[in-house]
Design an enzyme around this catalytic site. Structure first.
Site, PDB file in Angstrom:
ATOM      1  CB  VAL A  65     -10.048 -10.151  -0.576  1.00  0.00           C
ATOM      2  CG1 VAL A  65      -8.812 -11.014  -0.412  1.00  0.00           C
ATOM      3  CG2 VAL A  65     -11.203 -10.962  -1.129  1.00  0.00           C
ATOM      4  NE  ARG A 111      -4.943  -4.931  -2.678  1.00  0.00           N
ATOM      5  CZ  ARG A 111      -5.484  -4.314  -3.714  1.00  0.00           C
ATOM      6  NH1 ARG A 111      -5.596  -4.947  -4.861  1.00  0.00           N
ATOM      7  NH2 ARG A 111      -5.941  -3.085  -3.606  1.00  0.00           N
ATOM      8  CE  LYS A 113       5.475  -8.970   2.800  1.00  0.00           C
ATOM      9  NZ  LYS A 113       6.199  -7.835   3.418  1.00  0.00           N
ATOM     10  CG  ASP A 136       7.276   0.898   8.103  1.00  0.00           C
ATOM     11  OD1 ASP A 136       6.769   1.967   8.496  1.00  0.00           O
ATOM     12  OD2 ASP A 136       6.654   0.075   7.412  1.00  0.00           O
TER      13      ASP A 136
END
Length: 467
Positions: free
Chosen positions: A144, A146, A167, A253
């Site tokens: 899954v 993540r 989100k 980032d």
């Protein structure tokens, strides 16, 4: 992105099914399915309470115990940026245990593309949430996806039909900084935030969705990008950075997964680590960013400025032109679990610049990767660099991805018999039998063809890296 094994046969079957679903068809089917059914009830996950002595927490909790309504938590409604920030600060200052007692969802919306009904905005009746289809990787059905800070879903408002990225962030991990920058600063190259809604103990952030996926997804599926593609992306990123830096905001980032394709532009996403400086130098209390793209001054933690984003962009340019992040080829991850010391001692990674890089682009990358931040150019200066403004005759005829797709469709129609049958599939498989030259000759025309419905290579917005 991480992958967590579930070990469940049922989950494997569901994941396998999702991987072959057409998201558009799913949304249409679900819309008709739920039209005559009772709204589904959102069940918040059971999470333990984390004690905190914060005064705001105690005040909110005392109101909840007394049965009084807490401001910002009574309904889902339209509001101002100030309302959204107050809402974000309030829920981040109250322990998650007490949100389980809330009778209904609450939130602040900034854009009318989201349409609440009588103060409610319920999953399956007012908005549909569908997991992103995994279009690029074949990771096996027992995993899954993540993300580091939350899962991302495709959302569609049932009334306006607007499709968004949603989100999900557990309330105990939610920070006001997750919404501050996107809420306060609007720009065409920054993904727009539509609002935040609290369901149970999970915060749902609704934002602009990228139809074409992220730069990282394109690199992982189709290999290195051609230089004119890099120029197109870089100009959009620099416009976004120029705006942010003019407001003294450091993104912190910049990397391929945080650059997302729209049909006519590229936008920056994931502002959870961003800060707005109050001085000329930001003195961090922690290490912010993704280390492989970090600048030397960020690693030292002695203070840095918006120039740190420029260095990260330079590292991102190397990744785009080679298909591999800087440092990794020379220092394999298996042998070097951390690159902080390497960056501190050996930056900049000029050896990793692509061998077939044009002189102008090499000059731009070297300038962005200048070790001394005082000598590093600003975003506005790089936008004027000749590498990003080639002569007209050297530019492709297309000025947007949509026009590129149209031109490519006409070309393919004329030369259909000359094309290999598996050209579309091979552009995503990353076959080792292909030469690097052929991989680099492919363009965004084919790779992002699904934007206009011509191919099935990229389907829908980015996956978990979207932020």
């Amino acid at each position: 992105m991480e992958y967590m094994s579930t070990g469940s046969d049922e989950k494997e079957e569901i994941d396998l099914l999702i991987n072959h679903l057409n998201v558009s068809e799913v949304l249409d089917i679900m819309e008709n399915l739920y039209a005559s059914e009772e709204p589904a009830v959102y069940e918040p996950s059971l999470m333990t309470m984390c004690p905190d002595s914060n005064q705001n927490k105690e005040h909110s909790e005392s109101l909840l115990r007394s049965g009084q309504e807490v401001p910002w938590l009574s309904s889902v409604r339209y509001g101002t940026v100030e309302d959204l920030l107050a809402f974000a600060n309030h829920i981040s200052n109250t322990t998650k245990h007490f949100y389980r007692c809330r009778p209904q969802e609450s939130g602040i919306l900034l854009n009318m593309v989201i349409s609440p009904q009588n103060g409610r905005y319920q999953i399956d009746s007012d908005v549909l949430l569908v997991p992103w289809k995994l279009t690029y990787r074949s990771i096996g059905s027992g995993f899954v996806p993540r993300g580091a800070f939350g899962k991302v879903y495709l959302a569609q408002d049932m009334k306006t039909k607007k499709r968004m990225a949603c989100k999900l962030i557990p309330v105990d991990q939610f920070k006001p900084s997750d919404v501050e920058i996107q809420a306060c600063f609007r720009h065409e190259n920054i993904a727009e935030l539509y609002g935040a809604v609290l369901w149970g103990d999970t915060v749902h952030l609704f934002m602009e969705a990228g139809e074409g996926g992220s730069v990282l997804e394109k690199l992982e599926s189709c290999g290195p990008m051609r230089e004119f593609e890099i120029i197109w992306v870089t100009k959009h990123v620099l416009k976004g950075l120029d705006f942010l830096h003019s407001k003294k905001v450091i993104h912190h980032d910049i990397k391929p997964s945080n650059i997302v394709f729209m049909s006519t532009k590229a936008v920056l996403v994931d502002f959870g680590l961003s800060v707005q400086m109050t001085e000329d130098v930001y003195l961090p209390k922690d290490l912010r960013g993704t280390e492989i793209y970090m600048s030397p001054e960020v690693i030292l933690c002695r203070g840095h400025s918006t120039k740190a984003d420029i260095y990260s962009l330079g590292a991102t340019l190397i990744h785009m032109q080679t298909g591999t992040p800087p440092w990794v080829k020379r220092y394999p991850r298996s042998a070097y679990p951390s690159y902080l010391y390497i960056i501190h001692k050996q930056a900049p990674p000029l050896e990793d610049i692509a061998g077939d890089c044009s002189p102008g682009m090499r000059e731009l990358i070297e300038a962005a990767l200048e070790r001394n931040p005082n000598h590093r150019p600003k975003a506005a200066d790089l936008l004027k660099h000749e590498a990003l403004n080639p002569p007209r005759e050297d530019q492709p005829r297309c000025q947007s991805l949509d026009s590129a797709l149209f031109d490519r469709k006409r070309l393919l129609s004329r030369k259909e018999l000359e094309l290999p049958e598996n050209i579309a599939d091979s552009s995503c498989t990353g076959s080792t039998e292909e030469s690097e030259v052929l991989r680099r000759q492919r363009s965004l025309y084919i790779d992002l063809g699904a934007l206009a419905g011509y191919f099935n290579i990229v389907r829908g917005p980015p996956t978990l890296e979207y932020g």
